[in-house]
Design a protein around this motif. Structure first.
Motif, PDB file in Angstrom:
ATOM      1  N   LYS A 282       0.826  -1.215   0.000  1.00  0.00           N
ATOM      2  CA  LYS A 282       0.000   0.000   0.000  1.00  0.00           C
ATOM      3  C   LYS A 282       0.855   1.259   0.000  1.00  0.00           C
ATOM      4  N   TRP A 283       1.974   1.242   0.715  1.00  0.00           N
ATOM      5  CA  TRP A 283       2.861   2.403   0.721  1.00  0.00           C
ATOM      6  C   TRP A 283       3.491   2.604  -0.651  1.00  0.00           C
ATOM      7  N   VAL A 284       3.832   1.517  -1.347  1.00  0.00           N
ATOM      8  CA  VAL A 284       4.388   1.631  -2.693  1.00  0.00           C
ATOM      9  C   VAL A 284       3.330   2.179  -3.649  1.00  0.00           C
TER      10      VAL A 284
ATOM     11  N   LEU B 130       6.446  16.860  -3.640  1.00  0.00           N
ATOM     12  CA  LEU B 130       5.774  15.581  -3.893  1.00  0.00           C
ATOM     13  C   LEU B 130       6.770  14.467  -4.148  1.00  0.00           C
ATOM     14  N   TYR B 131       7.842  14.780  -4.876  1.00  0.00           N
ATOM     15  CA  TYR B 131       8.876  13.764  -5.088  1.00  0.00           C
ATOM     16  C   TYR B 131       9.525  13.362  -3.761  1.00  0.00           C
ATOM     17  N   LEU B 132       9.776  14.321  -2.894  1.00  0.00           N
ATOM     18  CA  LEU B 132      10.363  13.996  -1.583  1.00  0.00           C
ATOM     19  C   LEU B 132       9.413  13.147  -0.745  1.00  0.00           C
ATOM     20  N   ILE B 133       8.126  13.480  -0.776  1.00  0.00           N
ATOM     21  CA  ILE B 133       7.142  12.677  -0.033  1.00  0.00           C
ATOM     22  C   ILE B 133       7.082  11.260  -0.582  1.00  0.00           C
ATOM     23  N   SER B 134       7.153  11.126  -1.900  1.00  0.00           N
ATOM     24  CA  SER B 134       7.087   9.781  -2.486  1.00  0.00           C
ATOM     25  C   SER B 134       8.303   8.948  -2.097  1.00  0.00           C
ATOM     26  N   PHE B 135       9.478   9.581  -2.020  1.00  0.00           N
ATOM     27  CA  PHE B 135      10.648   8.827  -1.568  1.00  0.00           C
ATOM     28  C   PHE B 135      10.517   8.448  -0.096  1.00  0.00           C
ATOM     29  N   GLY B 136       9.869   9.287   0.693  1.00  0.00           N
ATOM     30  CA  GLY B 136       9.593   8.916   2.084  1.00  0.00           C
ATOM     31  C   GLY B 136       8.666   7.713   2.165  1.00  0.00           C
ATOM     32  N   CYS B 137       7.660   7.676   1.301  1.00  0.00           N
ATOM     33  CA  CYS B 137       6.748   6.520   1.253  1.00  0.00           C
ATOM     34  C   CYS B 137       7.502   5.250   0.867  1.00  0.00           C
ATOM     35  N   LEU B 138       8.415   5.390  -0.090  1.00  0.00           N
ATOM     36  CA  LEU B 138       9.226   4.227  -0.471  1.00  0.00           C
ATOM     37  C   LEU B 138      10.120   3.776   0.682  1.00  0.00           C
ATOM     38  N   GLY B 139      10.607   4.721   1.481  1.00  0.00           N
ATOM     39  CA  GLY B 139      11.408   4.360   2.653  1.00  0.00           C
ATOM     40  C   GLY B 139      10.614   3.568   3.666  1.00  0.00           C
TER      41      GLY B 139
ATOM     42  N   LEU C  61      10.138   0.128   2.265  1.00  0.00           N
ATOM     43  CA  LEU C  61      11.369  -0.649   2.388  1.00  0.00           C
ATOM     44  C   LEU C  61      11.562  -1.143   3.815  1.00  0.00           C
ATOM     45  N   ALA C  62      11.278  -0.303   4.790  1.00  0.00           N
ATOM     46  CA  ALA C  62      11.393  -0.726   6.193  1.00  0.00           C
ATOM     47  C   ALA C  62      10.429  -1.874   6.495  1.00  0.00           C
ATOM     48  N   LEU C  63       9.201  -1.775   6.006  1.00  0.00           N
ATOM     49  CA  LEU C  63       8.249  -2.866   6.220  1.00  0.00           C
ATOM     50  C   LEU C  63       8.690  -4.137   5.497  1.00  0.00           C
ATOM     51  N   GLY C  64       9.290  -3.975   4.321  1.00  0.00           N
ATOM     52  CA  GLY C  64       9.817  -5.141   3.607  1.00  0.00           C
ATOM     53  C   GLY C  64      10.947  -5.813   4.355  1.00  0.00           C
TER      54      GLY C  64
END
Length: 86
Positions: A18-20, A58-67, A70-73
């Motif tokens: 969901k975060w991705v 928005l790009y910075l927020i999206s990289f935060g979401c990917l972080g 990744l942590a959940l992964g």
């Protein structure tokens, strides 16, 4: 208190997905905004360019979401290794 690793593993994978998805949606919005700005530049209307800072944020927020994804992964990976060892 016993930890149910299988349900925790499934929850981590689901939340990571969901975060991705959220990150992909945010990137799509930022890309559309950037493309509009490029079109205005190419058509020689620089006065119509607005919200460039919005695209960057928005790009910075999206990289935060990917972080977060990744942590959940990584948590799911550790849980998977724990399940394999049992």
């Amino acid at each position: 208190m016993r930890i149910y690793y299988e349900s925790l593993f499934n929850a981590c994978l689901k939340l990571s997905g969901k975060w991705v998805s959220l990150s992909n949606a945010i990137i799509a919005i930022a890309t559309v905004n950037t493309l509009w700005n490029v079109a205005f530049l190419l058509l020689d209307y620089p006065e119509f360019i607005e919200y460039q800072a919005l695209s960057i944020r928005l790009y910075l927020i999206s990289f935060g979401c990917l972080g977060v994804a990744l942590a959940l992964g990584l948590v799911a990976y550790v849980i998977m290794r724990k399940l394999e060892s049992e």
